[in-house]
Design a protein around this motif. Structure first.
Motif, PDB file in Angstrom:
ATOM      1  N   PHE A  21       0.878  -1.172   0.000  1.00  0.00           N
ATOM      2  CA  PHE A  21       0.000   0.000   0.000  1.00  0.00           C
ATOM      3  C   PHE A  21       0.915   1.222   0.000  1.00  0.00           C
ATOM      4  O   PHE A  21       1.768   1.361   0.875  1.00  0.00           O
ATOM      5  N   GLY A  22       0.729   2.115  -0.973  1.00  0.00           N
ATOM      6  CA  GLY A  22       1.646   3.235  -1.105  1.00  0.00           C
ATOM      7  C   GLY A  22       0.998   4.504  -1.607  1.00  0.00           C
ATOM      8  O   GLY A  22       1.612   5.251  -2.371  1.00  0.00           O
ATOM      9  N   SER A  23      -0.220   4.785  -1.165  1.00  0.00           N
ATOM     10  CA  SER A  23      -0.905   5.989  -1.647  1.00  0.00           C
ATOM     11  C   SER A  23      -0.212   7.274  -1.202  1.00  0.00           C
ATOM     12  O   SER A  23      -0.486   8.343  -1.751  1.00  0.00           O
ATOM     13  N   LEU A  24       0.702   7.185  -0.223  1.00  0.00           N
ATOM     14  CA  LEU A  24       1.508   8.354   0.127  1.00  0.00           C
ATOM     15  C   LEU A  24       2.235   8.902  -1.093  1.00  0.00           C
ATOM     16  O   LEU A  24       2.415  10.111  -1.231  1.00  0.00           O
ATOM     17  N   LEU A  25       2.647   8.005  -2.000  1.00  0.00           N
ATOM     18  CA  LEU A  25       3.439   8.404  -3.154  1.00  0.00           C
ATOM     19  C   LEU A  25       2.650   8.429  -4.455  1.00  0.00           C
ATOM     20  O   LEU A  25       3.129   8.971  -5.446  1.00  0.00           O
ATOM     21  N   ASP A  26       1.469   7.819  -4.469  1.00  0.00           N
ATOM     22  CA  ASP A  26       0.641   7.848  -5.681  1.00  0.00           C
ATOM     23  C   ASP A  26      -0.751   7.365  -5.322  1.00  0.00           C
ATOM     24  O   ASP A  26      -0.948   6.196  -4.989  1.00  0.00           O
ATOM     25  N   THR A  27      -1.715   8.266  -5.389  1.00  0.00           N
ATOM     26  CA  THR A  27      -3.074   7.914  -4.957  1.00  0.00           C
ATOM     27  C   THR A  27      -3.758   6.945  -5.917  1.00  0.00           C
ATOM     28  O   THR A  27      -4.691   6.250  -5.531  1.00  0.00           O
ATOM     29  N   GLU A  28      -3.291   6.878  -7.152  1.00  0.00           N
ATOM     30  CA  GLU A  28      -3.877   5.945  -8.125  1.00  0.00           C
ATOM     31  C   GLU A  28      -3.173   4.595  -8.106  1.00  0.00           C
ATOM     32  O   GLU A  28      -3.800   3.545  -8.014  1.00  0.00           O
ATOM     33  N   LYS A  29      -1.854   4.615  -8.215  1.00  0.00           N
ATOM     34  CA  LYS A  29      -1.089   3.368  -8.347  1.00  0.00           C
ATOM     35  C   LYS A  29      -0.711   2.760  -7.001  1.00  0.00           C
ATOM     36  O   LYS A  29      -0.193   1.643  -6.949  1.00  0.00           O
ATOM     37  N   GLY A  30      -0.962   3.481  -5.915  1.00  0.00           N
ATOM     38  CA  GLY A  30      -0.508   3.027  -4.600  1.00  0.00           C
ATOM     39  C   GLY A  30      -1.424   2.061  -3.899  1.00  0.00           C
ATOM     40  O   GLY A  30      -1.129   1.628  -2.786  1.00  0.00           O
ATOM     41  N   GLY A  31      -2.558   1.708  -4.523  1.00  0.00           N
ATOM     42  CA  GLY A  31      -3.494   0.808  -3.858  1.00  0.00           C
ATOM     43  C   GLY A  31      -4.263   1.505  -2.752  1.00  0.00           C
ATOM     44  O   GLY A  31      -4.117   2.718  -2.525  1.00  0.00           O
ATOM     45  N   GLU A  32      -5.081   0.729  -2.032  1.00  0.00           N
ATOM     46  CA  GLU A  32      -5.923   1.330  -0.994  1.00  0.00           C
ATOM     47  C   GLU A  32      -6.390   0.257  -0.030  1.00  0.00           C
ATOM     48  O   GLU A  32      -6.647  -0.886  -0.419  1.00  0.00           O
ATOM     49  N   PHE A  33      -6.468   0.630   1.246  1.00  0.00           N
ATOM     50  CA  PHE A  33      -7.087  -0.227   2.262  1.00  0.00           C
ATOM     51  C   PHE A  33      -7.818   0.706   3.224  1.00  0.00           C
ATOM     52  O   PHE A  33      -7.288   1.136   4.237  1.00  0.00           O
ATOM     53  N   SER A  34      -9.049   1.049   2.863  1.00  0.00           N
ATOM     54  CA  SER A  34      -9.810   2.046   3.610  1.00  0.00           C
ATOM     55  C   SER A  34     -11.110   1.466   4.141  1.00  0.00           C
ATOM     56  O   SER A  34     -11.614   0.450   3.644  1.00  0.00           O
TER      57      SER A  34
END
Length: 595
Positions: free
Chosen positions: A40-53
């Motif tokens: 999970f890396g949405s810190l660096l890319d909100t599209e390619k970073g995946g999500e667990f919300s």
């Protein structure tokens, strides 16, 4: 310009670290190690970073906090249909005569008020966001496949709701257990609750066994907990930060990978652990540093930094496909600084290992090899003592005879002399003292008698916050006028109106720095305490506390104009600086240290 702070908290268990955003998302998680690709890396890319919300329908407000004296984070979400709490943690506790620290992230969801409707979205990625993992539903779990990683999400939420990202109502506690490698082969609810109780108890007992003074104790406790989970327990390495490429300021391109262990910071880290009485962590770190020292014993140089397993080649790669934090490119993996020449690190290693000889709480079996490796380290100092290097701040295309580098060679030689005295080797004592005097001559070549200050390097007019260490390392007698004059000159040029401190103000490889470096401000506080300016030290320390985020976490850099947080986050060494400054003040005030 609006103040910018990082909206995440950090959880971990000394095997992995994860950032939990106030919006419930796991914004950063690298598996299976600190330095692995993110899943999970949405810190660096909100599209390619995946999500667990875990989000509600419609608008919401968020309140986030740590369970007191733990690394367990609670995020409370209030929406139109009610309020719910998410408890996030990485299991860690003692069982079967060892620490249990699985690659497992547990999320507990429970309604506090009303019947909130929520949606769980779990989309892990791999290869730094180049590929998404494929979800394969099972009876009570989802397997994620298609990459090198093997992950499973075990839950008592209907699997279809998670797969379809469908909203549902919380009427009873729900659990999400994401595991890497071996899946959970045990009851979900009772296991998750047992792990939560045991993890909470572990962290609270760890704090109870800490020697923490009563001065700003709440902040020191949080800093100690942060530092603890930055240690990769498998090898003992302590990393600078869990993140990569969070910029030193917006659009600066000063974006670095900090998921490694810098030898130049060893002394400060071990000092902070010693202050709070945590010898187990010190011994593990000693082991990591000693292993590098012995394995590299015949090499001409040490590197400034190593991987968490002692890996040497940390080739820097640009991840062009990632947008970067708030659009800040480039995203870097690896760190070119491993190629740099930094001559302070031999002294850092020597003074860091000195307690193995002088503190009899440590049983150090390698003393029988002392002559060989003290000679080896003194040889490294001897071969490098007269040469230019990149300095503490790792200038990429600038070399000088740096005051700071020679200071730690001076201090390292002092330490070597004490070690040699302990083992009764007068020849080594004499050699160490001779080299110490050569290092002192280089330090004195940096003195500007007209301005009454030591500059950053020989034949340089520039001032540098790292020379505050001349006072803290007792090269300059803190009671002397020379120390007080040096401190006054540094604060006149490098201290900001808001009490922050620049590393330096001259141009480097990327131009002039625009943000202050937080650990330098804590060094300034220590220096004030050393020279006896206690009122100033306490005022400046208290002022720095406002630069944390909502969870008392500190970044690497702070913008003087706005108070914004920048740089990799949370920065272990900012927290180390806080711990050491608080300790220095507490000792001067004769405040009790609570055991």
């Amino acid at each position: 310009m609006e103040k910018h702070t990082y909206q995440t908290g950090l959880i971990g268990n000394c095997a992995f670290l994860a950032h939990v955003h106030k919006n419930t998302n796991i914004a950063w998680l690298c598996w299976p190690r600190f330095d692995s690709t993110f899943v999970f890396g949405s810190l660096l890319d909100t599209e390619k970073g995946g999500e667990f919300s875990i989000l509600p329908e419609g608008e919401y407000t968020s309140h986030q906090y740590y369970l007191e004296n733990t690394n367990v984070i609670c995020t409370e979400i209030t929406c139109e249909s009610g309020t719910y709490r998410i408890t996030d943690f990485a299991p860690r506790f003692y069982q079967y005569e060892r620490y249990f620290k699985p690659l497992m992230l547990i999320r507990k969801i429970e309604a506090i008020e009303g019947l909130p409707r929520i949606r769980v979205k779990c989309e892990p990625v791999c290869d730094y966001g180049r590929r998404k993992q494929k979800a394969r539903p099972g009876s009570n779990h989802i397997d994620y496949a298609g990459c090198d990683e093997t992950m499973r999400l075990t839950t008592n939420i209907p699997v279809s709701y998670v797969i379809d990202e469908q909203y549902f109502q919380i009427s009873e506690p729900k659990y999400l257990l994401l595991s890497y490698g071996d899946p959970l082969e045990a009851p979900l609810v009772s296991t998750a609750e047992r792990f939560l109780r045991a993890t909470t108890e572990y962290w609270r007992l760890w704090i109870k066994h800490s020697a923490i003074a009563g001065y700003f104790q709440k902040y020191v406790i949080r800093s100690a907990l942060v530092l603890k989970i930055h240690q990769f327990e498998d090898t003992g390495a302590i990393i600078a930060a869990s993140t990569t490429s969070l910029p030193e300021y917006d659009k600066s391109e000063r974006n670095w990978d900090y998921r490694y262990c810098w030898l130049r910071d060893t002394y400060y880290v071990l000092t902070s652990l010693n202050h709070i009485g945590h010898f187990e962590e010190m011994e593990r770190y000693f082991g990591y540093v000693a292993d590098i020292s012995f394995s590299d014993g015949e090499d001409f140089r040490y590197q400034p930094l190593y991987g968490i397993t002692g890996k040497k080649d940390l080739v820097e790669v640009i991840m062009d496909h990632l947008d970067g934090y708030l659009g800040n490119k480039p995203v870097r993996v690896g760190n070119q600084a491993y190629e740099h020449i930094q001559n302070d690190i031999y002294g850092q290693v020597l003074i860091s290992l000195l307690p193995l000889y002088t503190d009899h709480r440590f049983v150090f079996t390698e003393r029988k090899d002392s002559v060989r490796w003290i000679e080896s380290l003194l040889g490294k100092i001897e071969r490098t003592i007269d040469e230019k290097d990149a300095g503490i701040w790792e200038f990429r295309n600038m070399a000088n005879v740096h005051c700071y580098s020679n200071l730690f060679q001076w201090a390292g030689c002092n330490a070597a002399a004490k070690m040699a005295l302990t083992i009764g080797n007068q020849e080594l004592v004499d050699r160490a003292n001779s080299l110490r005097d050569r290092a002192a001559a280089h330090i004195e070549s940096c003195y500007d008698p007209e301005r009454k200050v030591y500059t950053n390097a020989a034949n340089s007019p520039h001032l540098d916050a790292s020379t505050l260490q001349l006072i803290m390392m007792n090269y300059l007698d803190p009671a002397s006028q020379k120390a007080k004059d040096h401190l006054a000159a540094l604060e006149k040029e490098l201290k900001t109106p808001n009490g922050l401190f620049y590393r330096y103000l001259h141009a480097d490889d990327f131009g002039k720095p625009k943000t202050t470096f937080l650990i330098c401000a804590f060094w300034y506080v220590e220096a004030l305490a050393c020279v006896g300016r206690m009122d100033d030290a306490m005022r400046e320390f208290e002022n720095l506390m406002k630069y944390c985020n909502h969870l008392l976490l500190f970044s690497e850099d702070v913008d003087e104009a706005t108070g914004s947080q920048w740089g990799n986050f949370p920065q272990a060494y900012s927290h180390v600086g806080l711990m050491n400054a608080a300790y220095r003040i507490a000792i001067k005030l004769d405040r009790p240290v609570f055991l």
